[in-house]
Each structure stands twice: as structure tokens, then as C-alpha cells.
Design an enzyme around this catalytic site. Structure first.
Site, PDB file in Angstrom:
ATOM      1  N   LYS A  77       0.833  -1.214   0.000  1.00  0.00           N
ATOM      2  CA  LYS A  77       0.000   0.000   0.000  1.00  0.00           C
ATOM      3  C   LYS A  77       0.866   1.262   0.000  1.00  0.00           C
ATOM      4  O   LYS A  77       0.621   2.190  -0.783  1.00  0.00           O
ATOM      5  CB  LYS A  77      -0.930  -0.012   1.218  1.00  0.00           C
ATOM      6  CG  LYS A  77      -1.943  -1.157   1.201  1.00  0.00           C
ATOM      7  CD  LYS A  77      -2.940  -1.060   2.344  1.00  0.00           C
ATOM      8  CE  LYS A  77      -2.275  -1.249   3.699  1.00  0.00           C
ATOM      9  NZ  LYS A  77      -1.680  -2.611   3.860  1.00  0.00           N
ATOM     10  N   THR A  78       1.868   1.310   0.864  1.00  0.00           N
ATOM     11  CA  THR A  78       2.757   2.474   0.895  1.00  0.00           C
ATOM     12  C   THR A  78       3.521   2.604  -0.407  1.00  0.00           C
ATOM     13  O   THR A  78       3.682   3.702  -0.952  1.00  0.00           O
ATOM     14  CB  THR A  78       3.744   2.364   2.075  1.00  0.00           C
ATOM     15  OG1 THR A  78       3.015   2.253   3.300  1.00  0.00           O
ATOM     16  CG2 THR A  78       4.664   3.575   2.134  1.00  0.00           C
ATOM     17  N   ASP A 122      -0.867   6.810   6.612  1.00  0.00           N
ATOM     18  CA  ASP A 122      -0.920   5.380   6.913  1.00  0.00           C
ATOM     19  C   ASP A 122      -1.745   5.149   8.184  1.00  0.00           C
ATOM     20  O   ASP A 122      -1.846   6.042   9.031  1.00  0.00           O
ATOM     21  CB  ASP A 122       0.502   4.845   7.104  1.00  0.00           C
ATOM     22  CG  ASP A 122       0.581   3.335   6.956  1.00  0.00           C
ATOM     23  OD1 ASP A 122      -0.417   2.721   6.510  1.00  0.00           O
ATOM     24  OD2 ASP A 122       1.641   2.764   7.275  1.00  0.00           O
ATOM     25  N   THR A 171      -5.480  -1.276   7.244  1.00  0.00           N
ATOM     26  CA  THR A 171      -5.666  -2.725   7.298  1.00  0.00           C
ATOM     27  C   THR A 171      -7.021  -3.070   7.906  1.00  0.00           C
ATOM     28  O   THR A 171      -7.388  -4.243   7.963  1.00  0.00           O
ATOM     29  CB  THR A 171      -4.554  -3.374   8.147  1.00  0.00           C
ATOM     30  OG1 THR A 171      -4.585  -2.798   9.466  1.00  0.00           O
ATOM     31  CG2 THR A 171      -3.182  -3.135   7.528  1.00  0.00           C
ATOM     32  N   ARG A 230       6.444  -8.157   1.224  1.00  0.00           N
ATOM     33  CA  ARG A 230       7.362  -7.771   2.305  1.00  0.00           C
ATOM     34  C   ARG A 230       8.014  -8.999   2.927  1.00  0.00           C
ATOM     35  O   ARG A 230       9.200  -9.000   3.256  1.00  0.00           O
ATOM     36  CB  ARG A 230       6.617  -6.974   3.384  1.00  0.00           C
ATOM     37  CG  ARG A 230       7.517  -6.566   4.549  1.00  0.00           C
ATOM     38  CD  ARG A 230       6.747  -5.757   5.574  1.00  0.00           C
ATOM     39  NE  ARG A 230       6.401  -4.443   5.051  1.00  0.00           N
ATOM     40  CZ  ARG A 230       5.377  -3.712   5.486  1.00  0.00           C
ATOM     41  NH1 ARG A 230       4.590  -4.186   6.435  1.00  0.00           N
ATOM     42  NH2 ARG A 230       5.141  -2.526   4.981  1.00  0.00           N
TER      43      ARG A 230
END
Length: 351
Positions: A77-78, A122, A171, A230
Site C-alpha cells: 500500500k505504501t 498510513d 488494514t 514484504r
């Protein structure tokens, strides 16, 4: 000359498959992040739509509509927010909801934005209500309401701000208030990555890190990474460590198999704690159902950790089910753990 004996370094103490970001992790190997939509692997439908929206906004000379990113941690997302800023050729300003404690914090950030900037928040579900209310007008009218003075002398000032694109990531979409969600014009939902996409990410990251990795080794590493970029990038760095200390010229299938065994990660990406949760339900609660609070106490974790970290992937992998009566393991979990009795215990079935 005899074959050099492989020696392996100690096992890392931190969880390697936990999708949440480890402190300081983002400071290492930042070159692994894609910078353009064409470099971003996976989420194809989302990318295709975003490409259209970005192109249209650039042709009109307008800022992109506000963008809401939803999905589990570690899926990009980032990274996608940064990619959007790069595609728009705009500045990228980043913060997180917990970092903004008072209204003046968000006011300071918004008033310093320039036209077309991408402002990324975020964990937007953790915004305080008073800050949310300031955002409403900023997102719709590109203005801020600010109260000057106190008591009878108090008055409201409308402060204009430059048109910008807010990108909110979460999330927990269900926790975000409806008024805030309704102000986002574009919503993107991330899903776990497919095997082929994960292998492509491994090959790309290995090339950037200048690491040679065999095809079958990349496939196993991708399979063991919970469908999360990740996680696979983190494991790739650990495989690099194991291969280097063992004196291997490349990351082979043997290196990956031995390394994953030492890290106690299996081919589904489960760590020991994941397997202990399934075994706890099977052995102590006869396969379930068992309530979340009871299960959390049994494994020594908080209910939030159980629901936010462990359960999503176990459910997505088809090993665990949620029911109105509690958590139940599936027959697939019995098979994966090499245990018998799934049918007799009434294990949940996948539909």
C-alpha cells in the site's frame, strides 16, 4: 579437493513471516520498492484502473481524486502510494495517523502542501475524530476551518489550501468512519499475491540485490512467503545471509530448504506459532469450535494479535474457519500437520 562443509549462522530471533514492518526495515534495501506502475508486480486490475485515472487527471491538469487503499500489511500500500506520486510527477508527503495528536498537526501539514502534492496517511483508521472532521472540508473544498480566539470573541477562519491528493491506507477498513470513506473517490483493495507473481518479485529483488538464485529455489521461497511481498523480500535477505556464510555462490534449492528449516518456516509459510495455534485447537478443543478469547489465552497472545496477525493468513490458506460458535480447523489443517482424525473430529470443511 573435498566439498566445502556448509555452516549456517544462528537463527534470527524476530519473526520472518510477520507481515508488519520491522522497525528500521524500510531503511534497508529501499531500492527494492518499484517506482512506476510498470515495475509494480501483481494487482493487475487495480493497476490498469489507476493508470486510466492518473492519465485522465494529468490530461486535465487536475489533482488525482483521493485514493483509499485497503488490505493486509505487507502487500504494497505504501509502495503504491509512492508509485502514484511518481506517475503524477508530484511531491510525496508521508505521515501516519498515530503521529498526529492535535488538530494543529494536520493543519501544519495541509497548509504546506503545494498544488498536486500526494499526501499519504498510513493507518488512517486510527485518526482522532477531531482531526477527521478537519479532513472532511479539506478533502471536499480544499479549505480548513480554524477557530481563532475564545469565548464570545471566538470566530471561524476559512483557510484555503492547494488542491492535493489524499491517499489513505488501512488494514481495518471496517473501523474507518463512513463520512471519511465517502470522501474518497477511488478505492483499491489489495489481495494476497499468486505464486507466479511472488516468483516474479523474488527474481526482481534478487537481480536488484545482485544475488543469483536458482529457479526452483525462487519457487520454494515464493511458496513459503504467505503471498506477501514484504515477507518474501525479508526471507530473500535471510537466504542471502545463509548462502554467504555457507560459501555458496548462489541461492540454491538446498540452501532455501535448510534455511527455512532452521527458521522453522514450512512450505505454506507457517511459523511454529501458527502450527501451535492449529495444534492447540485440534488437541485441546477437538478441532473446535473455540472462542477467540479462550484461544488467545491458551496460546499466550492478545485477542488483537490473534485476529489481526495469525488468523487472516490461516483462513486464507484454508486451514482455519470462523463460525458463529468460534474458530474451527479444517480437514486441510490435519493433512498439513500430518495428523489423522479430521473427519472424526468434525473439522470444518471449505465451501
Amino acid at each position: 579437493m573435498g566439498k566445502k562443509k556448509e555452516t549456517l549462522p544462528p537463527i534470527a530471533s524476530e519473526s520472518q513471516v510477520r507481515p508488519e514492518q520491522i522497525e528500521g526495515e524500510d531503511d534497508r534495501d529501499t531500492s527494492l520498492r518499484p517506482r512506476r506502475l510498470g515495475e509494480f508486480v501483481g494487482q493487475q486490475g487495480m493497476k490498469d484502473n489507476l493508470s486510466v485515472f492518473i492519465s485522465a487527471a494529468k490530461e486535465r491538469g487536475e489533482s488525482l481524486d483521493h485514493l483509499f487503499l485497503i488490505g493486509p500489511p505487507g502487500l504494497g500500500k505504501t509502495t503504491l502510494a509512492q508509485v502514484v506520486a511518481n506517475e503524477l510527477q508530484s511531491a510525496f508527503i508521508q505521515t501516519s495517523a498515530p503521529a498526529m495528536d492535535k488538530p494543529k498537526d494536520i493543519v501544519g501539514l495541509l497548509t504546506n502542501l503545494k498544488a498536486g502534492d500526494v499526501f499519504f496517511i498510513d493507518e488512517i483508521h486510527r485518526l482522532k475524530p477531531v482531526i477527521e472532521e478537519l479532513l472532511y472540508i479539506a478533502m471536499e473544498d480544499y479549505e480548513l476551518d480554524w477557530i481563532v480566539g475564545q469565548g464570545p470573541m471566538a470566530r471561524t477562519l476559512r483557510i484555503p489550501i492547494a488542491p492535493f491528493t489524499l491517499v489513505g491506507a488501512t488494514t481495518k477498513a471496517g473501523v474507518v468512519s463512513s463520512p471519511l470513506i465517502s470522501r474518497f473517490g477511488i478505492t483499491c483493495r489489495f489481495s494476497f499475491y499468486e505464486q507466479a507473481e511472488m516468483e516474479a518479485i523474488v527474481r526482481r529483488s534478487a537481480e536488484i540485490l545482485n544475488i543469483a538464485i536458482d529457479k526452483d529455489a525462487a519457487a520454494l521461497l515464493a511458496k513459503s512467503s504467505r503471498g506477501t511481498p514484504r515477507v518474501v523480500n525479508r526471507l530473500l535477505r535471510r537466504m542471502r545471509d545463509f548462502a554467504q556464510v555457507a560459501g555458496a555462490a548462489s541461492i540454491t534449492l538446498g540452501v532455501v530448504e535448510n534455511s527455512l528449516a532452521r527458521l522453522e518456516i514450512d512450505t505454506l509459510g507457517l511459523e511454529r506459532q501458527d502450527r501451535d495455534i492449529l495444534k492447540m485447537i485440534i488437541e485441546r478443543y477437538r478441532g473446535g469450535p473455540v472462542g477467540a478469547e479462550t484461544l488467545a489465552i491458551s496460546i499466550g497472545e492478545s485477542v488483537e494479535t490473534l485476529e489481526d496477525y495469525y488468523e487472516p493468513y490461516l483462513i486464507q490458506a484454508g486451514l482455519l474457519q470462523r463460525s458463529p460458535r468460534g474458530r474451527m480447523v479444517t480437514s486441510r489443517a490435519y493433512g498439513h500437520l500430518g495428523l489423522s482424525g479430521g473427519e472424526a473430529a468434525g473439522a470444518g470443511e471449505l465451501f
